[in-house]
Design a protein around this motif. Structure first.
Motif, PDB file in Angstrom:
ATOM      1  N   PHE A  95     -46.308  12.773 -35.254  1.00  0.00           N
ATOM      2  CA  PHE A  95     -45.981  12.641 -36.673  1.00  0.00           C
ATOM      3  C   PHE A  95     -44.521  12.235 -36.871  1.00  0.00           C
ATOM      4  O   PHE A  95     -44.170  11.644 -37.897  1.00  0.00           O
ATOM      5  N   SER A  96     -43.674  12.543 -35.906  1.00  0.00           N
ATOM      6  CA  SER A  96     -42.245  12.224 -36.009  1.00  0.00           C
ATOM      7  C   SER A  96     -42.033  10.719 -36.140  1.00  0.00           C
ATOM      8  O   SER A  96     -42.694   9.934 -35.469  1.00  0.00           O
ATOM      9  N   LYS A  97     -41.076  10.364 -36.974  1.00  0.00           N
ATOM     10  CA  LYS A  97     -40.730   8.951 -37.149  1.00  0.00           C
ATOM     11  C   LYS A  97     -39.800   8.524 -36.024  1.00  0.00           C
ATOM     12  O   LYS A  97     -38.766   9.144 -35.793  1.00  0.00           O
ATOM     13  N   LYS A  98     -40.192   7.471 -35.340  1.00  0.00           N
ATOM     14  CA  LYS A  98     -39.376   6.970 -34.242  1.00  0.00           C
ATOM     15  C   LYS A  98     -38.874   5.557 -34.512  1.00  0.00           C
ATOM     16  O   LYS A  98     -37.953   5.091 -33.872  1.00  0.00           O
ATOM     17  N   ASP A  99     -39.520   4.886 -35.453  1.00  0.00           N
ATOM     18  CA  ASP A  99     -39.034   3.570 -35.847  1.00  0.00           C
ATOM     19  C   ASP A  99     -38.038   3.777 -36.990  1.00  0.00           C
ATOM     20  O   ASP A  99     -37.918   4.866 -37.510  1.00  0.00           O
ATOM     21  N   GLY A 100     -37.325   2.798 -37.359  1.00  0.00           N
ATOM     22  CA  GLY A 100     -36.332   2.995 -38.416  1.00  0.00           C
ATOM     23  C   GLY A 100     -34.958   3.198 -37.806  1.00  0.00           C
ATOM     24  O   GLY A 100     -34.715   2.918 -36.638  1.00  0.00           O
ATOM     25  N   SER A 101     -34.058   3.740 -38.594  1.00  0.00           N
ATOM     26  CA  SER A 101     -32.666   3.867 -38.167  1.00  0.00           C
ATOM     27  C   SER A 101     -32.481   5.019 -37.176  1.00  0.00           C
ATOM     28  O   SER A 101     -33.326   5.912 -37.070  1.00  0.00           O
ATOM     29  N   ARG A 102     -31.346   5.006 -36.490  1.00  0.00           N
ATOM     30  CA  ARG A 102     -30.988   6.103 -35.583  1.00  0.00           C
ATOM     31  C   ARG A 102     -30.910   7.409 -36.382  1.00  0.00           C
ATOM     32  O   ARG A 102     -31.354   8.450 -35.916  1.00  0.00           O
ATOM     33  N   ASN A 103     -30.365   7.330 -37.599  1.00  0.00           N
ATOM     34  CA  ASN A 103     -30.238   8.523 -38.415  1.00  0.00           C
ATOM     35  C   ASN A 103     -31.601   9.076 -38.788  1.00  0.00           C
ATOM     36  O   ASN A 103     -31.816  10.293 -38.762  1.00  0.00           O
ATOM     37  N   MET A 115     -39.681  22.768 -37.956  1.00  0.00           N
ATOM     38  CA  MET A 115     -41.103  23.054 -38.151  1.00  0.00           C
ATOM     39  C   MET A 115     -41.620  23.999 -37.071  1.00  0.00           C
ATOM     40  O   MET A 115     -42.330  24.980 -37.362  1.00  0.00           O
ATOM     41  N   ILE A 116     -41.274  23.717 -35.825  1.00  0.00           N
ATOM     42  CA  ILE A 116     -41.733  24.566 -34.726  1.00  0.00           C
ATOM     43  C   ILE A 116     -41.152  25.973 -34.854  1.00  0.00           C
ATOM     44  O   ILE A 116     -41.854  26.965 -34.655  1.00  0.00           O
ATOM     45  N   VAL A 167     -34.093  14.309 -47.346  1.00  0.00           N
ATOM     46  CA  VAL A 167     -34.526  15.393 -46.469  1.00  0.00           C
ATOM     47  C   VAL A 167     -35.546  16.300 -47.147  1.00  0.00           C
ATOM     48  O   VAL A 167     -36.547  16.682 -46.531  1.00  0.00           O
ATOM     49  N   ASP A 168     -35.346  16.636 -48.400  1.00  0.00           N
ATOM     50  CA  ASP A 168     -36.305  17.518 -49.079  1.00  0.00           C
ATOM     51  C   ASP A 168     -37.676  16.861 -49.188  1.00  0.00           C
ATOM     52  O   ASP A 168     -38.709  17.521 -48.981  1.00  0.00           O
ATOM     53  N   LYS A 169     -37.691  15.575 -49.475  1.00  0.00           N
ATOM     54  CA  LYS A 169     -38.967  14.846 -49.555  1.00  0.00           C
ATOM     55  C   LYS A 169     -39.639  14.789 -48.182  1.00  0.00           C
ATOM     56  O   LYS A 169     -40.834  15.048 -48.051  1.00  0.00           O
ATOM     57  N   ARG A 170     -38.852  14.480 -47.155  1.00  0.00           N
ATOM     58  CA  ARG A 170     -39.414  14.384 -45.807  1.00  0.00           C
ATOM     59  C   ARG A 170     -39.866  15.761 -45.317  1.00  0.00           C
ATOM     60  O   ARG A 170     -40.895  15.878 -44.653  1.00  0.00           O
ATOM     61  N   TRP A 171     -39.117  16.814 -45.640  1.00  0.00           N
ATOM     62  CA  TRP A 171     -39.516  18.161 -45.241  1.00  0.00           C
ATOM     63  C   TRP A 171     -40.848  18.534 -45.892  1.00  0.00           C
ATOM     64  O   TRP A 171     -41.718  19.141 -45.249  1.00  0.00           O
ATOM     65  N   LYS A 172     -41.023  18.152 -47.136  1.00  0.00           N
ATOM     66  CA  LYS A 172     -42.306  18.399 -47.804  1.00  0.00           C
ATOM     67  C   LYS A 172     -43.435  17.682 -47.066  1.00  0.00           C
ATOM     68  O   LYS A 172     -44.522  18.235 -46.895  1.00  0.00           O
ATOM     69  N   GLU A 173     -43.188  16.457 -46.601  1.00  0.00           N
ATOM     70  CA  GLU A 173     -44.195  15.723 -45.813  1.00  0.00           C
ATOM     71  C   GLU A 173     -44.513  16.475 -44.525  1.00  0.00           C
ATOM     72  O   GLU A 173     -45.679  16.578 -44.122  1.00  0.00           O
ATOM     73  N   TRP A 174     -43.480  17.014 -43.885  1.00  0.00           N
ATOM     74  CA  TRP A 174     -43.698  17.814 -42.675  1.00  0.00           C
ATOM     75  C   TRP A 174     -44.549  19.033 -42.991  1.00  0.00           C
ATOM     76  O   TRP A 174     -45.494  19.355 -42.249  1.00  0.00           O
ATOM     77  N   GLU A 180     -52.136  20.899 -42.789  1.00  0.00           N
ATOM     78  CA  GLU A 180     -53.442  20.344 -42.382  1.00  0.00           C
ATOM     79  C   GLU A 180     -53.674  20.578 -40.888  1.00  0.00           C
ATOM     80  O   GLU A 180     -54.757  20.979 -40.471  1.00  0.00           O
ATOM     81  N   LEU A 181     -52.647  20.313 -40.096  1.00  0.00           N
ATOM     82  CA  LEU A 181     -52.755  20.424 -38.641  1.00  0.00           C
ATOM     83  C   LEU A 181     -53.129  21.834 -38.201  1.00  0.00           C
ATOM     84  O   LEU A 181     -54.028  22.018 -37.372  1.00  0.00           O
ATOM     85  N   ILE A 182     -52.473  22.828 -38.757  1.00  0.00           N
ATOM     86  CA  ILE A 182     -52.635  24.205 -38.276  1.00  0.00           C
ATOM     87  C   ILE A 182     -54.044  24.738 -38.538  1.00  0.00           C
ATOM     88  O   ILE A 182     -54.475  25.693 -37.890  1.00  0.00           O
ATOM     89  N   GLN A 183     -54.795  24.094 -39.423  1.00  0.00           N
ATOM     90  CA  GLN A 183     -56.168  24.533 -39.684  1.00  0.00           C
ATOM     91  C   GLN A 183     -57.034  24.456 -38.437  1.00  0.00           C
ATOM     92  O   GLN A 183     -58.016  25.185 -38.311  1.00  0.00           O
ATOM     93  N   GLY A 184     -56.678  23.567 -37.498  1.00  0.00           N
ATOM     94  CA  GLY A 184     -57.447  23.421 -36.275  1.00  0.00           C
ATOM     95  C   GLY A 184     -56.966  24.314 -35.140  1.00  0.00           C
ATOM     96  O   GLY A 184     -57.424  24.196 -34.011  1.00  0.00           O
TER      97      GLY A 184
END
Length: 193
Positions: A95-103, A115-116, A167-174, A180-184
């Motif tokens: 799920f982590s973004k690896k494309d895009g900027s270094r930041n 998250m972990i 960051v707040d928007k991206r954290w909400k996505e996380w 959803e993931l943890i349901q499994g």
């Protein structure tokens, strides 16, 4: 405080307690991986002295936790099993973004770590409140407090060092993804299982 979308069913503690050797081995490797993650963040972002200082302390603390779990394993006559793949963490990595900027990659790595730590904190709480083994219940309560501090550290660094990420928007996505993931998960003797 953690914002997790789905809390662990307390009955997961019964699964964990049914095979303490397995849950302790899994926990030990989680601590080692957390230390490695902190070191990787330091290595890739050494220009941020406060991050280097804080994450060095976290890496040391995580290895101390590793040693504490190893000691419990030895005291109980158990054997540390070999490290195994953590499917939960693997899905978070994807799920982590690896494309895009270094930041963007840096901020997502911090949010991945947060998250972990958040889920580990929540799982340690479940163990501390629901297992019959009082020694381990106390141990997991103490670790829960520590993990909460780590979660906050990673999230705060993401907010501090973001240059092109909401960051707040991206954290909400996380949080939504993890909800959803943890349901499994929650059916195995594993901290994230």
């Amino acid at each position: 405080m953690l914002g997790l979308k789905l809390l662990t069913d307390p009955r997961w503690a019964n699964i964990a307690e049914s095979n303490l050797e397995e849950i302790l081995s899994d926990h030990a490797w989680c601590e080692q991986k957390a230390a490695t993650n902190a070191i990787t963040l330091i290595t890739q972002n050494s220009e941020h002295q406060d991050l280097v200082d804080e994450l060095t302390a976290i890496a040391i603390e995580e290895m101390q936790h590793f040693q504490m779990v190893i000691n419990i394993i030895k005291e109980r006559g158990y054997t540390l099993s070999r490290e195994r793949k953590d499917d939960y963490v693997g899905r978070l990595v994807k799920f982590s973004k690896k494309d895009g900027s270094r930041n963007q990659a840096f901020i997502d790595r911090l949010l991945f770590a947060a998250m972990i730590e958040a889920r580990s904190c929540e799982r340690f709480r479940v163990l501390s409140l629901n297992i019959k083994d009082q020694e381990l219940a106390k141990f997991y309560h103490e670790l829960m407090v520590s993990e909460a501090g780590h979660y906050t550290t990673f999230l705060n660094f993401a907010r501090k060092y973001s240059t092109d990420v909401d960051v707040d928007k991206r954290w909400k996505e996380w949080l939504d993804f993890e909800g959803e993931l943890i349901q499994g998960f929650g059916t195995k003797e594993a901290i994230h299982g």
